[in-house]
Write a protein that holds these residues in place. Structure first.
Motif, PDB file in Angstrom:
ATOM      1  N   ILE A 104       0.961  -1.095   0.002  1.00 14.63           N
ATOM      2  CA  ILE A 104      -0.007   0.015  -0.102  1.00 14.63           C
ATOM      3  C   ILE A 104       0.848   1.159  -0.046  1.00 14.63           C
ATOM      4  O   ILE A 104       0.649   1.889  -0.688  1.00 14.63           O
ATOM      5  N   THR A 105       1.720   1.373   0.735  1.00 15.54           N
ATOM      6  CA  THR A 105       2.607   2.413   1.034  1.00 15.54           C
ATOM      7  C   THR A 105       3.470   2.642  -0.224  1.00 15.54           C
ATOM      8  O   THR A 105       3.604   3.834  -0.812  1.00 15.54           O
ATOM      9  N   SER A 106       3.925   1.622  -0.962  1.00 14.42           N
ATOM     10  CA  SER A 106       4.737   1.761  -2.227  1.00 14.42           C
ATOM     11  C   SER A 106       3.940   2.280  -3.340  1.00 14.42           C
ATOM     12  O   SER A 106       4.326   3.003  -4.197  1.00 14.42           O
ATOM     13  N   ILE A 107       2.594   1.802  -3.563  1.00  8.30           N
ATOM     14  CA  ILE A 107       1.702   2.189  -4.484  1.00  8.30           C
ATOM     15  C   ILE A 107       1.275   3.751  -4.112  1.00  8.30           C
ATOM     16  O   ILE A 107       1.316   4.693  -5.359  1.00  8.30           O
ATOM     17  N   SER A 108       0.973   4.050  -2.982  1.00  5.98           N
ATOM     18  CA  SER A 108       0.892   5.359  -2.674  1.00  5.98           C
ATOM     19  C   SER A 108       2.079   6.496  -2.875  1.00  5.98           C
ATOM     20  O   SER A 108       2.002   7.339  -3.453  1.00  5.98           O
ATOM     21  N   PHE A 109       3.222   6.041  -2.804  1.00  9.40           N
ATOM     22  CA  PHE A 109       4.413   6.840  -2.868  1.00  9.40           C
ATOM     23  C   PHE A 109       4.788   6.849  -4.475  1.00  9.40           C
ATOM     24  O   PHE A 109       5.207   8.056  -4.959  1.00  9.40           O
ATOM     25  N   ALA A 110       4.250   5.815  -5.142  1.00 11.92           N
ATOM     26  CA  ALA A 110       4.638   5.779  -6.534  1.00 11.92           C
ATOM     27  C   ALA A 110       3.742   6.933  -7.272  1.00 11.92           C
ATOM     28  O   ALA A 110       4.184   7.728  -8.011  1.00 11.92           O
ATOM     29  N   ILE A 111       2.646   6.903  -6.643  1.00 14.48           N
ATOM     30  CA  ILE A 111       1.497   7.733  -7.380  1.00 14.48           C
ATOM     31  C   ILE A 111       1.969   9.279  -6.958  1.00 14.48           C
ATOM     32  O   ILE A 111       1.890  10.137  -7.915  1.00 14.48           O
ATOM     33  N   TYR A 112       2.562   9.535  -5.680  1.00  5.02           N
ATOM     34  CA  TYR A 112       2.975  10.692  -5.327  1.00  5.02           C
ATOM     35  C   TYR A 112       4.030  11.399  -6.122  1.00  5.02           C
ATOM     36  O   TYR A 112       4.182  12.340  -6.728  1.00  5.02           O
ATOM     37  N   LEU A 113       4.996  10.384  -6.363  1.00  9.40           N
ATOM     38  CA  LEU A 113       6.088  10.893  -7.340  1.00  9.40           C
ATOM     39  C   LEU A 113       5.659  11.143  -8.709  1.00  9.40           C
ATOM     40  O   LEU A 113       6.183  12.106  -9.265  1.00  9.40           O
ATOM     41  N   VAL A 114       4.782  10.360  -9.355  1.00 18.27           N
ATOM     42  CA  VAL A 114       4.182  10.508 -10.620  1.00 18.27           C
ATOM     43  C   VAL A 114       3.638  12.108 -10.654  1.00 18.27           C
ATOM     44  O   VAL A 114       3.713  12.843 -11.620  1.00 18.27           O
ATOM     45  N   CYS A 115       2.765  12.337  -9.551  1.00 24.59           N
ATOM     46  CA  CYS A 115       1.869  13.674  -9.528  1.00 24.59           C
ATOM     47  C   CYS A 115       2.980  14.746  -9.067  1.00 24.59           C
ATOM     48  O   CYS A 115       2.717  15.817  -9.776  1.00 24.59           O
ATOM     49  N   ARG A 116       3.871  14.492  -8.445  1.00 16.56           N
ATOM     50  CA  ARG A 116       5.016  15.699  -7.950  1.00 16.56           C
ATOM     51  C   ARG A 116       5.793  15.908  -9.809  1.00 16.56           C
ATOM     52  O   ARG A 116       5.912  16.826  -9.918  1.00 16.56           O
ATOM     53  N   LEU A 117       6.048  14.935 -10.262  1.00 13.00           N
ATOM     54  CA  LEU A 117       6.714  15.001 -11.694  1.00 13.00           C
ATOM     55  C   LEU A 117       5.617  15.622 -12.639  1.00 13.00           C
ATOM     56  O   LEU A 117       6.183  16.813 -13.265  1.00 13.00           O
ATOM     57  N   ILE A 118       4.444  15.403 -12.494  1.00 16.38           N
ATOM     58  CA  ILE A 118       3.440  16.137 -13.316  1.00 16.38           C
ATOM     59  C   ILE A 118       3.583  17.817 -13.209  1.00 16.38           C
ATOM     60  O   ILE A 118       3.505  18.702 -13.975  1.00 16.38           O
ATOM     61  N   GLY A 119       3.380  17.826 -11.718  1.00 24.69           N
ATOM     62  CA  GLY A 119       3.412  19.486 -11.313  1.00 24.69           C
ATOM     63  C   GLY A 119       4.704  19.968 -11.605  1.00 24.69           C
ATOM     64  O   GLY A 119       4.622  21.327 -12.045  1.00 24.69           O
ATOM     65  N   TRP A 120       5.785  19.517 -11.512  1.00 29.22           N
ATOM     66  CA  TRP A 120       6.906  20.175 -11.916  1.00 29.22           C
ATOM     67  C   TRP A 120       7.037  20.420 -13.376  1.00 29.22           C
ATOM     68  O   TRP A 120       7.443  21.502 -13.590  1.00 29.22           O
ATOM     69  N   ARG A 121       6.657  19.451 -14.247  1.00 29.65           N
ATOM     70  CA  ARG A 121       6.654  19.831 -15.564  1.00 29.65           C
ATOM     71  C   ARG A 121       5.898  20.770 -15.754  1.00 29.65           C
ATOM     72  O   ARG A 121       6.011  21.663 -16.840  1.00 29.65           O
ATOM     73  N   ARG A 122       4.743  20.936 -15.288  1.00 25.05           N
ATOM     74  CA  ARG A 122       3.618  22.230 -15.552  1.00 25.05           C
ATOM     75  C   ARG A 122       4.117  23.428 -15.213  1.00 25.05           C
ATOM     76  O   ARG A 122       4.187  24.324 -15.911  1.00 25.05           O
TER      77      ARG A 122
END
Length: 274
Positions: free
Chosen positions: A252-270
Motif C-alpha cells: 500500500i505504501t509503495s503504490i501510494s508513494f509511486a502515485i505521489y512521485l508521478v504527481c510531483r513530476l507532473i506538477g514540476w513539468r507544468r
C-alpha cells in the motif's frame, strides 16, 4: 519474495472483507486527507494513531473487540488534541507528548498479551486477513458516519481550513469545527489501523491528498483525485500482497508513494512549461 497466483481466486474469496474495508478506507481517508493537508495536521494523524494502537492493544489483551478499543484510543487522542491544541505550536507539543506515551502503552499491552505474535505484529503493520465480516460491518458504519458528518460541515470546514481568521470574523464556530473534525479524524485513523497498521496510516490519510494537491488546486478535483488515489493504493496493495506471505502495508505504501512521485513530476513539468 515470490508470488504464487495458483490459488489466487480462493485467496481473494478469503480476504474479500479486507478488500471491501480497504476500498472504503481509501475513499474516506482520501477525502478527509484533503482537510488534513489544508489544516497542516499530518503530524496529528501520526499522534492519534499511536493512541489508537494502544487502545487496540489493550482490547487484544483483554479479549474484547479490537476495533472498539482502537476507536476509544483514537477518540481520546483526538479530543485531547482538539480541545487543547487550538494553535499549531500547542497542538504539535501535545502530539509530541502523546505519541511516545501511546506507543509505550501499546508495547506494554502487547508484551503482556499471551496470544499469537501475528496479532501483535498486525496492529503495527496491518494484516491481510485482519478484517472479518463482523468487523467489516463496524468499519463500514464508522466510515459512513464520518462521510455523513463531513458532508454536513463541508463548506464551513473548508472556509475555516483555508482562511481561519476571516472565517472566525464571519461567525464560523472555528473551535467547535476543529473539535468535530478531530473526532472524525480519530474515527478514520481507528479504521485505518485495522487495515494498514498504526505505523503507516499516513500512507492513506496524507499521501493521496498530497498527491492530488500536486496536480490540481480545484476544490472539486482535488477531493476526487485524493479519493481515487487512496482507493487504488488500498485495494491495489491488498491485491498485490495476496499471493505473498508479507504484510499488506509495504504494498500500500509503495503504490501510494509511486502515485505521489508521478504527481510531483507532473506538477514540476507544468511549472517548468509555465
Amino acid at each position: 519474495m515470490t508470488f504464487d497466483f495458483s490459488d489466487y481466486g480462493a485467496l481473494l474469496h478469503l480476504v474479500q472483507a479486507s478488500v471491501l474495508a480497504g476500498a472504503v478506507l481509501g475513499i474516506v481517508g482520501g477525502l478527509i486527507g484533503v482537510f488534513v493537508m489544508q489544516r497542516d495536521m499530518a503530524f496529528a494523524v501520526h499522534g492519534i494513531s499511536e493512541l489508537s494502537f494502544a487502545g487496540a492493544a489493550a482490547a487484544l489483551l483483554l479479549g474484547v473487540n479490537v476495533v472498539a478499543g482502537s476507536v476509544v484510543g483514537s477518540l481520546i487522542a483526538a479530543a485531547i488534541i482538539g480541545m487543547l491544541g487550538s494553535r499549531a505550536r500547542d497542538r504539535n507539543s501535545i502530539i509530541g507528548v502523546l505519541m511516545p506515551f501511546g506507543l509505550g502503552l501499546g508495547i506494554l499491552f502487547l508484551a503482556l498479551y499471551p496470544g499469537r505474535s501475528g496479532n501483535k505484529f498486525g496492529l503495527l503493520t496491518g494484516q491481510i486477513i485482519s478484517v472479518d465480516f463482523e468487523q467489516l460491518g463496524l468499519l463500514l458504519g464508522l466510515s459512513i458516519a464520518v462521510l455523513a458528518v463531513l458532508l454536513v460541515i463541508w463548506r464551513p470546514l473548508t472556509f475555516d481550513s483555508l482562511d481561519p481568521e476571516v472565517a472566525a470574523a464571519r461567525g464560523v464556530p472555528s473551535r467547535a469545527l476543529s473539535l468535530v473534525f478531530m473526532l472524525l479524524l480519530g474515527l478514520t485513523v481507528a479504521v485505518s489501523v485495522q487495515v494498514i497498521g498504526a505505523l503507516l496510516v499516513l500512507a492513506l490519510l496524507v499521501t493521496p491528498a498530497a498527491s492530488a494537491l500536486r496536480v490540481s488546486s480545484s476544490p472539486v478535483l482535488v477531493p476526487v483525485l485524493s479519493m481515487a488515489f487512496g482507493f487504488v493504493s488500498a485495494v491495489g496493495g491488498i491485491l498485490l500482497a495476496l499471493p505473498t506471505a508479507l504484510p499488506i502495508s509495504p504494498f500500500i505504501t509503495s503504490i501510494s508513494f509511486a502515485i505521489y512521485l508521478v504527481c510531483r513530476l507532473i506538477g514540476w513539468r507544468r511549472k517548468v512549461k509555465s
